[in-house]
Design a protein around this motif. Sequence first.
Motif, PDB file in Angstrom:
ATOM      1  N   MET A  48       1.554  -7.679  16.776  1.00 44.63           N
ATOM      2  CA  MET A  48       1.631  -6.542  15.852  1.00 44.63           C
ATOM      3  C   MET A  48       2.851  -5.670  16.154  1.00 44.63           C
ATOM      4  SD  MET A  48      -2.331  -5.293  15.927  1.00 44.63           S
ATOM      5  CE  MET A  48      -3.704  -6.455  15.907  1.00 44.63           C
ATOM      6  N   LEU A  49       3.120  -5.475  17.439  1.00 40.75           N
ATOM      7  CA  LEU A  49       4.241  -4.612  17.820  1.00 40.75           C
ATOM      8  C   LEU A  49       5.590  -5.218  17.424  1.00 40.75           C
ATOM      9  CD1 LEU A  49       3.050  -3.471  21.369  1.00 40.75           C
ATOM     10  CD2 LEU A  49       3.130  -2.103  19.299  1.00 40.75           C
ATOM     11  N   LEU A  50       5.674  -6.552  17.469  1.00 43.11           N
ATOM     12  CA  LEU A  50       6.938  -7.210  17.144  1.00 43.11           C
ATOM     13  C   LEU A  50       7.167  -7.356  15.645  1.00 43.11           C
ATOM     14  CD1 LEU A  50       7.110 -10.128  19.759  1.00 43.11           C
ATOM     15  CD2 LEU A  50       8.427  -8.020  19.748  1.00 43.11           C
ATOM     16  N   SER A  51       6.100  -7.362  14.880  1.00 43.29           N
ATOM     17  CA  SER A  51       6.206  -7.672  13.455  1.00 43.29           C
ATOM     18  C   SER A  51       7.082  -6.667  12.707  1.00 43.29           C
ATOM     19  CB  SER A  51       4.816  -7.690  12.824  1.00 43.29           C
ATOM     20  OG  SER A  51       4.927  -7.850  11.423  1.00 43.29           O
ATOM     21  N   PRO A  52       8.092  -7.155  11.963  1.00 40.13           N
ATOM     22  CA  PRO A  52       8.948  -6.260  11.174  1.00 40.13           C
ATOM     23  C   PRO A  52       8.496  -6.121   9.717  1.00 40.13           C
ATOM     24  CG  PRO A  52       9.951  -8.418  11.261  1.00 40.13           C
ATOM     25  CD  PRO A  52       8.619  -8.533  11.973  1.00 40.13           C
ATOM     26  N   LEU A  53       7.314  -6.638   9.367  1.00 35.38           N
ATOM     27  CA  LEU A  53       6.886  -6.648   7.966  1.00 35.38           C
ATOM     28  C   LEU A  53       6.663  -5.248   7.407  1.00 35.38           C
ATOM     29  CD1 LEU A  53       4.359  -9.631   7.940  1.00 35.38           C
ATOM     30  CD2 LEU A  53       6.619  -9.551   6.897  1.00 35.38           C
ATOM     31  N   MET A  54       6.368  -4.283   8.269  1.00 38.83           N
ATOM     32  CA  MET A  54       6.127  -2.924   7.789  1.00 38.83           C
ATOM     33  C   MET A  54       7.354  -2.361   7.078  1.00 38.83           C
ATOM     34  SD  MET A  54       4.120  -0.288   7.553  1.00 38.83           S
ATOM     35  CE  MET A  54       2.820  -0.525   8.740  1.00 38.83           C
ATOM     36  N   ASN A  55       8.542  -2.728   7.547  1.00 40.29           N
ATOM     37  CA  ASN A  55       9.769  -2.133   6.995  1.00 40.29           C
ATOM     38  C   ASN A  55       9.985  -2.444   5.512  1.00 40.29           C
ATOM     39  OD1 ASN A  55      10.425  -0.955   9.490  1.00 40.29           O
ATOM     40  ND2 ASN A  55      11.374  -2.856  10.196  1.00 40.29           N
ATOM     41  N   PRO A  56       9.949  -3.715   5.077  1.00 43.24           N
ATOM     42  CA  PRO A  56      10.147  -3.950   3.630  1.00 43.24           C
ATOM     43  C   PRO A  56       8.998  -3.421   2.773  1.00 43.24           C
ATOM     44  CG  PRO A  56       9.640  -6.003   4.770  1.00 43.24           C
ATOM     45  CD  PRO A  56       9.888  -4.985   5.820  1.00 43.24           C
ATOM     46  N   ILE A  57       7.798  -3.288   3.342  1.00 42.51           N
ATOM     47  CA  ILE A  57       6.685  -2.735   2.559  1.00 42.51           C
ATOM     48  C   ILE A  57       6.915  -1.250   2.322  1.00 42.51           C
ATOM     49  CG2 ILE A  57       4.204  -2.311   2.519  1.00 42.51           C
ATOM     50  CD1 ILE A  57       3.823  -4.823   4.149  1.00 42.51           C
ATOM     51  N   ILE A  58       7.291  -0.514   3.365  1.00 47.11           N
ATOM     52  CA  ILE A  58       7.632   0.905   3.203  1.00 47.11           C
ATOM     53  C   ILE A  58       8.829   1.038   2.263  1.00 47.11           C
ATOM     54  CG2 ILE A  58       8.547   2.934   4.384  1.00 47.11           C
ATOM     55  CD1 ILE A  58       5.696   2.648   5.017  1.00 47.11           C
ATOM     56  N   GLY A  59       9.809   0.125   2.407  1.00 46.49           N
ATOM     57  CA  GLY A  59      10.969   0.152   1.523  1.00 46.49           C
ATOM     58  C   GLY A  59      10.578  -0.049   0.073  1.00 46.49           C
ATOM     59  N   THR A  60       9.593  -0.906  -0.175  1.00 49.48           N
ATOM     60  CA  THR A  60       9.095  -1.105  -1.541  1.00 49.48           C
ATOM     61  C   THR A  60       8.553   0.194  -2.120  1.00 49.48           C
ATOM     62  OG1 THR A  60       8.550  -3.422  -1.078  1.00 49.48           O
ATOM     63  CG2 THR A  60       7.444  -2.387  -2.949  1.00 49.48           C
ATOM     64  N   GLY A  61       7.799   0.932  -1.290  1.00 50.37           N
ATOM     65  CA  GLY A  61       7.262   2.213  -1.750  1.00 50.37           C
ATOM     66  C   GLY A  61       8.348   3.208  -2.100  1.00 50.37           C
ATOM     67  N   PHE A  62       9.376   3.323  -1.261  1.00 56.87           N
ATOM     68  CA  PHE A  62      10.460   4.266  -1.532  1.00 56.87           C
ATOM     69  C   PHE A  62      11.279   3.811  -2.746  1.00 56.87           C
ATOM     70  CE2 PHE A  62       9.330   6.008   2.462  1.00 56.87           C
ATOM     71  CZ  PHE A  62       9.896   7.267   2.542  1.00 56.87           C
ATOM     72  N   ALA A  63      11.441   2.489  -2.900  1.00 56.43           N
ATOM     73  CA  ALA A  63      12.167   1.994  -4.072  1.00 56.43           C
ATOM     74  C   ALA A  63      11.412   2.322  -5.352  1.00 56.43           C
ATOM     75  CB  ALA A  63      12.387   0.488  -3.949  1.00 56.43           C
ATOM     76  N   LEU A  64      10.077   2.235  -5.324  1.00 53.46           N
ATOM     77  CA  LEU A  64       9.276   2.617  -6.486  1.00 53.46           C
ATOM     78  C   LEU A  64       9.425   4.100  -6.787  1.00 53.46           C
ATOM     79  CD1 LEU A  64       5.949   0.651  -5.837  1.00 53.46           C
ATOM     80  CD2 LEU A  64       7.526   0.298  -7.739  1.00 53.46           C
ATOM     81  N   ALA A  65       9.416   4.920  -5.724  1.00 59.54           N
ATOM     82  CA  ALA A  65       9.486   6.370  -5.913  1.00 59.54           C
ATOM     83  C   ALA A  65      10.838   6.796  -6.492  1.00 59.54           C
ATOM     84  CB  ALA A  65       9.224   7.096  -4.609  1.00 59.54           C
ATOM     85  N   THR A  66      11.904   6.135  -6.065  1.00 59.52           N
ATOM     86  CA  THR A  66      13.241   6.526  -6.514  1.00 59.52           C
ATOM     87  C   THR A  66      13.696   5.770  -7.751  1.00 59.52           C
ATOM     88  OG1 THR A  66      14.216   4.906  -4.995  1.00 59.52           O
ATOM     89  CG2 THR A  66      13.934   7.154  -4.168  1.00 59.52           C
ATOM     90  N   GLY A  67      12.919   4.778  -8.189  1.00 53.97           N
ATOM     91  CA  GLY A  67      13.290   4.019  -9.383  1.00 53.97           C
ATOM     92  C   GLY A  67      14.469   3.094  -9.168  1.00 53.97           C
ATOM     93  N   ASP A  68      14.733   2.690  -7.913  1.00 54.79           N
ATOM     94  CA  ASP A  68      15.856   1.808  -7.597  1.00 54.79           C
ATOM     95  C   ASP A  68      15.386   0.355  -7.733  1.00 54.79           C
ATOM     96  OD1 ASP A  68      17.946   0.365  -6.479  1.00 54.79           O
ATOM     97  OD2 ASP A  68      18.397   1.911  -4.990  1.00 54.79           O
ATOM     98  N   THR A  69      15.581  -0.227  -8.893  1.00 55.69           N
ATOM     99  CA  THR A  69      15.074  -1.582  -9.150  1.00 55.69           C
ATOM    100  C   THR A  69      15.796  -2.636  -8.316  1.00 55.69           C
ATOM    101  OG1 THR A  69      16.595  -1.757 -11.031  1.00 55.69           O
ATOM    102  CG2 THR A  69      14.335  -1.026 -11.490  1.00 55.69           C
ATOM    103  N   HIS A  70      17.098  -2.423  -8.038  1.00 54.69           N
ATOM    104  CA  HIS A  70      17.837  -3.380  -7.217  1.00 54.69           C
ATOM    105  C   HIS A  70      17.259  -3.415  -5.807  1.00 54.69           C
ATOM    106  CE1 HIS A  70      21.136  -5.756  -5.677  1.00 54.69           C
ATOM    107  NE2 HIS A  70      21.403  -4.823  -4.760  1.00 54.69           N
ATOM    108  N   TRP A  71      17.010  -2.245  -5.241  1.00 56.11           N
ATOM    109  CA  TRP A  71      16.417  -2.161  -3.909  1.00 56.11           C
ATOM    110  C   TRP A  71      15.004  -2.761  -3.927  1.00 56.11           C
ATOM    111  CZ3 TRP A  71      15.002   3.094  -1.182  1.00 56.11           C
ATOM    112  CH2 TRP A  71      14.605   2.830   0.136  1.00 56.11           C
ATOM    113  N   LEU A  72      14.261  -2.519  -4.974  1.00 61.41           N
ATOM    114  CA  LEU A  72      12.903  -3.045  -5.088  1.00 61.41           C
ATOM    115  C   LEU A  72      12.915  -4.572  -5.077  1.00 61.41           C
ATOM    116  CD1 LEU A  72       9.890  -2.440  -5.544  1.00 61.41           C
ATOM    117  CD2 LEU A  72      10.352  -2.454  -8.007  1.00 61.41           C
TER     118      LEU A  72
END
Length: 513
Positions: free
Chosen positions: A90-114
């Motif tokens: 769990m500590l090594l897993s980097p999956l949290m980063n793109p999931i959080i990034g998905t949330g911020f991309a939705l909030a900012t409306g950045d479809t390319h980032w999404l």
Amino acid sequence: MPEASETGAVEVEAKPRPPLSRNTLLRALVELQTWWREAIVGQTDHARTIENVRVESLLTSRYIFMTLMSAGIAILGLLLSSPAVVIGAMLLSPLMNPIIGTGFALATGDTHWLRRCGKALAVGSALAVLFCALIVVSSPLQTVTAEIAARTRPNLFDLLVALFSALAGSYALIRGREGTIVGVAIATALMPPLAVVGFGLATANWTVFGGALGLFITNLVTIALTAAVMARIYGYRSGLTERQSRLQSLVIVTVFVALAVPLGFSLRTIAWEANGQRIVNQEVADAFTKRARVDQPVVDWDVEPVAITASVFTPEFRADADAEIARRLERRLGRPVTVTVDQFQVGTDPGAAEQAALAQARAREAAEASERQIADLAQNLALIAGVERNDVMVDRESRRALATARPLEGLRLAGYRELERRLGRTTPGWTVQLRPPLQPLPTITLDGDKPDDSGTQALSLIEWAARRTGNPVALSGPEAALAPLVARLELAGIQVTSRAEPGSIVTATWTLN
């Protein structure tokens, strides 16, 4: 007019407070909104946070490598049923980063980032599942352990864990407290469910596959949408119109409800089974006297009728106990049941039932420990022999384990004997025998007519190898040295032929049957 009291003080009549008006509440809300916008949102470094989240949420070689390593550690921890190893994954897993990034991309409306975050998630998840499946296919351990089973029944509590973890993780990123993400990674446990998906795929266990996939999707969607909500609350502006923004909010609420309903039913089922277990315990205990002692009944809820087994230590045997308990349970549970109660009659002395129950529990624990020891012994012997687990012979009655080793490059007879010794030391009370391949036998060096220290060790190794393989041995060397060597080997039950030759050493070779 206020009246004066006897002490001369003027008493003033208390006036009631006017009720809060609607305008007062609206004014308070406006002031709160203004404070939030100026003191909180205005002090947030939006550009820095967006840049940090964006960099960590994209598909990179580091992201792929860490995902694979995390997946490998997770599946090994699950197969070994080791919580400590699973936590490390769990500590090594980097999956949290793109999931959080998905949330911020939705909030900012950045479809390319999404799209880029979605690509990172899809590639990382697919690679993790395939890598775990490959490890499981290659592994002799393919049993559903407790750690694997724990991740196959998602419920409403799992959604709440993901929700609270996402709130904490988003807040930490926005407020510059990235260290909190470590705790969030442990709480949400994104990689272990993916590893269980790989296990289900490799073993074609679609119940495990579907349950673990449901848990992963629950965590993923909840974290992403919660991150989007938190980002919008903290003023991360969206390129969406007001109408589109309202539609997005409606979609988020709808998704949460759609997830919560089936998970709520799952939680309800788990709660019903827990209450059912309590009822079973009570009814089995009530069927006997207070001096009886009942082992924890085992209930199989997945069969029809429900199967219940229990052991009872009682001074008074009841012939109709099974039927009576089944009748009561059917009335209380509302489902047909079958009951099997093993009754062990004990003395009427106070504490007799407790002592009998304790003795059986100790015997059961010893039996389980012995079975685990045998399984571990057979598995370890198969590993050092380079064979399958089914190729190891285990004789429980004589407490002996035997395997025939495959030739391993660079490993000589002394190495095989050392492996056997090491494994034997880890399982006291058992005789471990590793049959080595037929490799060249060592030369026996002499000191006069007797073996020197090195020759004595070589003779011991020849004796061990001959006893394990059952093959005869031929010795050649000085006649005076051969006689005691032949006598020793024959005393050990080994067939020996000898031939006198001049020289200062004794050579040993196999005589094939």
